[in-house]
Design a protein around this motif. Structure first.
Motif, mmCIF file in Angstrom:
data_model
loop_
_atom_site.group_PDB
_atom_site.id
_atom_site.type_symbol
_atom_site.label_atom_id
_atom_site.label_comp_id
_atom_site.label_asym_id
_atom_site.label_seq_id
_atom_site.Cartn_x
_atom_site.Cartn_y
_atom_site.Cartn_z
ATOM 1 N N LYS A 198 0.799 -1.342 -0.097
ATOM 2 C CA LYS A 198 -0.074 0.200 0.163
ATOM 3 C C LYS A 198 1.019 1.187 0.104
ATOM 4 O O LYS A 198 1.839 1.096 0.139
ATOM 5 N N SER A 199 0.447 2.427 -0.123
ATOM 6 C CA SER A 199 1.035 3.757 -0.300
ATOM 7 C C SER A 199 1.631 3.918 0.937
ATOM 8 O O SER A 199 2.705 5.026 0.875
ATOM 9 N N THR A 200 1.490 3.395 2.110
ATOM 10 C CA THR A 200 2.138 3.894 3.295
ATOM 11 C C THR A 200 3.047 2.631 3.742
ATOM 12 O O THR A 200 3.624 2.794 4.720
ATOM 13 N N SER A 201 3.360 2.046 2.814
ATOM 14 C CA SER A 201 4.302 0.765 3.099
ATOM 15 C C SER A 201 5.777 1.285 3.371
ATOM 16 O O SER A 201 6.037 2.398 2.497
ATOM 17 N N THR A 202 6.638 0.690 4.129
ATOM 18 C CA THR A 202 8.120 0.872 4.224
ATOM 19 C C THR A 202 8.744 1.050 2.962
ATOM 20 O O THR A 202 8.598 -0.061 1.970
ATOM 21 N N ASN A 203 9.550 1.965 2.431
ATOM 22 C CA ASN A 203 10.275 2.205 1.440
ATOM 23 C C ASN A 203 9.696 2.216 0.075
ATOM 24 O O ASN A 203 9.935 1.901 -1.059
ATOM 25 N N VAL A 204 8.066 2.717 0.338
ATOM 26 C CA VAL A 204 7.283 2.704 -0.840
ATOM 27 C C VAL A 204 7.901 3.850 -1.953
ATOM 28 O O VAL A 204 7.658 3.745 -3.216
ATOM 29 N N ASN A 205 8.988 4.587 -1.666
ATOM 30 C CA ASN A 205 9.215 5.739 -2.431
ATOM 31 C C ASN A 205 10.430 4.954 -3.453
ATOM 32 O O ASN A 205 10.547 5.377 -4.665
ATOM 33 N N TYR A 206 10.977 3.936 -3.154
ATOM 34 C CA TYR A 206 11.775 3.209 -4.042
ATOM 35 C C TYR A 206 10.754 2.611 -5.090
ATOM 36 O O TYR A 206 11.002 2.499 -6.436
ATOM 37 N N TYR A 207 9.616 2.022 -4.749
ATOM 38 C CA TYR A 207 8.617 1.430 -5.674
ATOM 39 C C TYR A 207 8.063 2.454 -6.615
ATOM 40 O O TYR A 207 7.766 2.317 -7.589
ATOM 41 N N THR A 208 7.749 3.776 -6.068
ATOM 42 C CA THR A 208 7.099 4.713 -6.923
ATOM 43 C C THR A 208 7.973 5.507 -7.640
ATOM 44 O O THR A 208 7.523 6.471 -8.262
ATOM 45 N N PHE A 209 9.279 5.519 -7.332
ATOM 46 C CA PHE A 209 10.248 6.210 -8.102
ATOM 47 C C PHE A 209 10.073 7.776 -7.671
ATOM 48 O O PHE A 209 10.252 8.564 -8.742
ATOM 49 N N LYS A 210 9.574 8.211 -6.724
ATOM 50 C CA LYS A 210 9.183 9.659 -6.501
ATOM 51 C C LYS A 210 10.545 10.427 -5.993
ATOM 52 O O LYS A 210 10.116 11.290 -5.526
ATOM 53 N N PHE A 211 11.816 10.158 -6.031
ATOM 54 C CA PHE A 211 12.754 10.708 -5.843
ATOM 55 C C PHE A 211 13.182 11.654 -6.726
ATOM 56 O O PHE A 211 12.942 11.788 -7.596
ATOM 57 N N ASN A 212 13.591 12.768 -6.143
ATOM 58 C CA ASN A 212 14.141 14.179 -6.931
ATOM 59 C C ASN A 212 15.255 14.541 -6.262
ATOM 60 O O ASN A 212 15.752 14.037 -5.265
ATOM 61 N N LYS A 213 15.813 15.589 -6.560
ATOM 62 C CA LYS A 213 17.156 16.302 -6.166
ATOM 63 C C LYS A 213 17.156 16.752 -4.722
ATOM 64 O O LYS A 213 18.285 16.867 -4.120
ATOM 65 N N TYR A 226 15.937 8.175 -16.365
ATOM 66 C CA TYR A 226 16.968 8.748 -15.525
ATOM 67 C C TYR A 226 16.928 8.257 -14.119
ATOM 68 O O TYR A 226 17.777 8.205 -13.610
ATOM 69 N N LYS A 227 15.630 7.826 -13.727
ATOM 70 C CA LYS A 227 15.533 7.284 -12.317
ATOM 71 C C LYS A 227 16.080 6.214 -11.998
ATOM 72 O O LYS A 227 15.749 5.566 -10.823
ATOM 73 N N ILE A 228 16.578 5.415 -12.953
ATOM 74 C CA ILE A 228 17.219 4.080 -12.710
ATOM 75 C C ILE A 228 18.562 4.388 -11.832
ATOM 76 O O ILE A 228 18.955 3.253 -11.167
ATOM 77 N N TYR A 240 18.455 14.895 -13.001
ATOM 78 C CA TYR A 240 17.680 15.419 -11.814
ATOM 79 C C TYR A 240 17.570 16.654 -11.603
ATOM 80 O O TYR A 240 16.775 17.399 -10.928
ATOM 81 N N GLU A 241 18.676 17.637 -12.392
ATOM 82 C CA GLU A 241 18.840 19.026 -12.250
ATOM 83 C C GLU A 241 17.691 19.576 -13.286
ATOM 84 O O GLU A 241 17.088 20.545 -12.900
ATOM 85 N N LEU A 242 17.185 19.006 -14.192
ATOM 86 C CA LEU A 242 16.232 19.222 -15.337
ATOM 87 C C LEU A 242 14.782 18.924 -14.489
ATOM 88 O O LEU A 242 13.908 19.563 -15.341
ATOM 89 N N HIS A 243 14.738 18.139 -13.633
ATOM 90 C CA HIS A 243 13.196 17.671 -13.357
ATOM 91 C C HIS A 243 12.942 18.267 -11.761
ATOM 92 O O HIS A 243 13.784 18.443 -11.017
#
Length: 485
Positions: free
Chosen positions: A80-95, A459-461, A482-485
């Motif tokens: 679910k969206s509150t699971s631990t490490n969900v950001n890995y799964y959703t690729f929601k990282f930015n700079k 780019y998010k790989i 990452y600088e461009l997004h």
């Protein structure tokens, strides 16, 4: 021993705090003196135990390294969206929000390893003198020295390899030209030193150099919870695969299989497979991270995250490889208690320990077989592909003899890797390094469209350099996309 200024590892307190590790016979050290503190071989083992203890952290092999390699791929997903490490799964990282955990582990453990490797060169040995180690082994000083130095080099290689595949694009994408991470291979006492990023090619060269030296030093013995010769050779064969050096990968894996099996290691039988995960230090485990009830990551551990549904099999993987392949012994490694929550059973309770405290397999003999098979098939060597793939393929309940030569392909080998290492953090890297497409079909709504089907051009790989590194170090540069997004 004189009191000298201490280096304190720059990682969170949870990573560094250490209870006694009975399995190591010595308490670990995660804070060591900067100059002249290591004067006896026993001191160096003390520091190594601290490194192994820190590797247990949920920020590294205790959870996050495994979670990242699976949640970014196509066979596991966040429940679910509150699971631990969900950001890995959703690729929601930015700079601005990239994870700093991996970076902290690399610098933290690496600092102490570099101090060890510097000071061990100053030891005046009596090479033939017999000493008794903390494990009550009688060894010459030279053999003990070599083993300790070999372990340290292998740990440093593993750290840099993991960081390179997290932050640098696949070697075979651009022949290693992309930037990865700074190579930290020296003791730095000046806090004003601010390293710049090395290329992926430079990082891999440093990894290979360390492993080559480590392998020449390590003994041909089993070690519980520590890196031995065969584990180091497994890593080297994997590194060669990542670099596209298939000849070297095949040669290294072949030699390691022969050596490991002469030492008593063997592949699990089909009858053993489902049950043997509950037995630490068994015949196929070349290196595992050891957890105790007193010092495991607990509810942050990979055992807990799997068992409590933070990460589960995707519908695609569940139906194709688990539900519809009952004769494959590996289909037993998923919980069938609830088909809506098919979680991985590779981290069970072991002895009197809870699943929260399960040991973490890092290198298995089965990987050597699959590394050899992959290298062979890429070289068009069908004979060796069959030889090394057959014992793993037998876990399907079928014989590779029934598969025609034309069907002995890279895709077949990668499929066996897919099933064999499900839940062990390898799937994403296996796809990306081979420029295979990651296709994710039953995603949570939070997963953006761009992260549902992608290859190594996405780019998010790779992860962004953590924000604090960018702010502190003017020599650090961010991955351009990452600088461009």
């Amino acid at each position: 021993m004189k009191k000298i200024r201490y280096i304190i590892i720059g990682v969170c307190a949870a990573l560094l705090s250490s209870c006694g590790n009975d399995w190591l016979d010595l308490k670990p050290s995660t804070a060591i003196e900067t100059d002249g503190s290591l004067t006896e071989l026993r001191d160096f083992e003390f520091v190594l135990n601290g490194a192994y203890s820190s590797m247990q952290s949920s920020n590294y092999y205790g959870a996050n390294m495994m979670c990242y390699g699976d949640l970014t791929g196509d066979d596991m997903k966040s429940y679910k969206s509150t699971s631990t490490n969900v950001n890995y799964y959703t690729f929601k990282f930015n700079k601005t929000n990239g994870p700093s955990d991996f970076w902290g582990v690399y610098y933290g453990i690496g600092k102490n390893i570099n101090i060890l490797l510097r000071d061990i060169e100053k030891i005046e040995l009596v090479p033939d003198r017999i000493i008794t180690t903390p494990k009550m082994e009688s060894l010459t000083e030279q053999v003990y020295y070599n083993d300790l130095k070999g372990e340290a080099l292998a740990i440093r290689a593993l750290l840099l390899f993991d960081m390179t595949r997290l932050y640098g694009y696949p070697y075979t994408k651009d022949n290693g030209a992309s930037l990865a991470v700074p190579i930290i291979d020296q003791v730095v006492n000046d806090k004003n030193v601010k390293p710049s990023r090395n290329t992926t090619a430079q990082c891999y060269k440093a990894v290979v150099d360390d492993l080559t030296q480590a392998i020449s030093l390590l003994r041909n013995v089993k070690k519980e919870g520590k890196i031995n010769k065969w584990a180091a050779m497994t890593l080297l064969s994997r590194v060669y695969l990542y670099m596209g050096k298939d000849k070297e990968a095949l040669e290294t894996a072949t030699e390691a299989i022969k050596g490991a099996e002469s030492t008593g290691y063997k592949l699990w039988t089909n009858d053993e497979y489902a049950k043997i995960w509950a037995t630490p230090f068994n015949s196929e485990l070349l290196f595992e991270i050891v957890n105790l009830t007193t010092d495991s990551p607990g509810k942050s551990s990979i055992g807990y995250l799997c068992t409590k549904y933070n990460m589960i099999a995707t519908n695609k993987f569940w139906k194709k490889y688990l539900k519809n392949m009952p004769n494959d012994v590996r289909s037993q490694m998923v919980s069938t208690a609830s088909q809506s929550k098919p979680f991985c059973l590779k981290y069970p309770a072991q002895g009197d320990k809870s699943y929260e405290d399960a040991n973490i397999p890092v290198f298995r003999l089965s990987e050597l077989y699959l590394n050899a098979a992959e290298a062979a098939v890429k070289r068009g060597d069908i004979s060796n592909t069959r030889k090394y793939l057959a014992p793993i393929y037998a876990r399907t309940g079928k014989s590779l003899d029934d598969v025609a030569d034309k069907d002995i392909t890279l895709d077949l080998v990668l499929e066996q890797r897919r099933i064999e290492f499900w839940g062990e953090g390898q799937r994403f890297f296996d796809l990306i390094r081979n420029n295979k497409r990651v296709v994710r079909t039953d995603c949570l709504s939070e997963v953006p469209e761009e992260a549902r089907s992608f290859d190594w051009n996405y780019y998010k790989i790779v992860l962004p350099v953590p924000k604090h590194e960018m702010e502190y170090n003017e020599n650090m540069v961010q991955n351009p996309e990452y600088e461009l997004h």
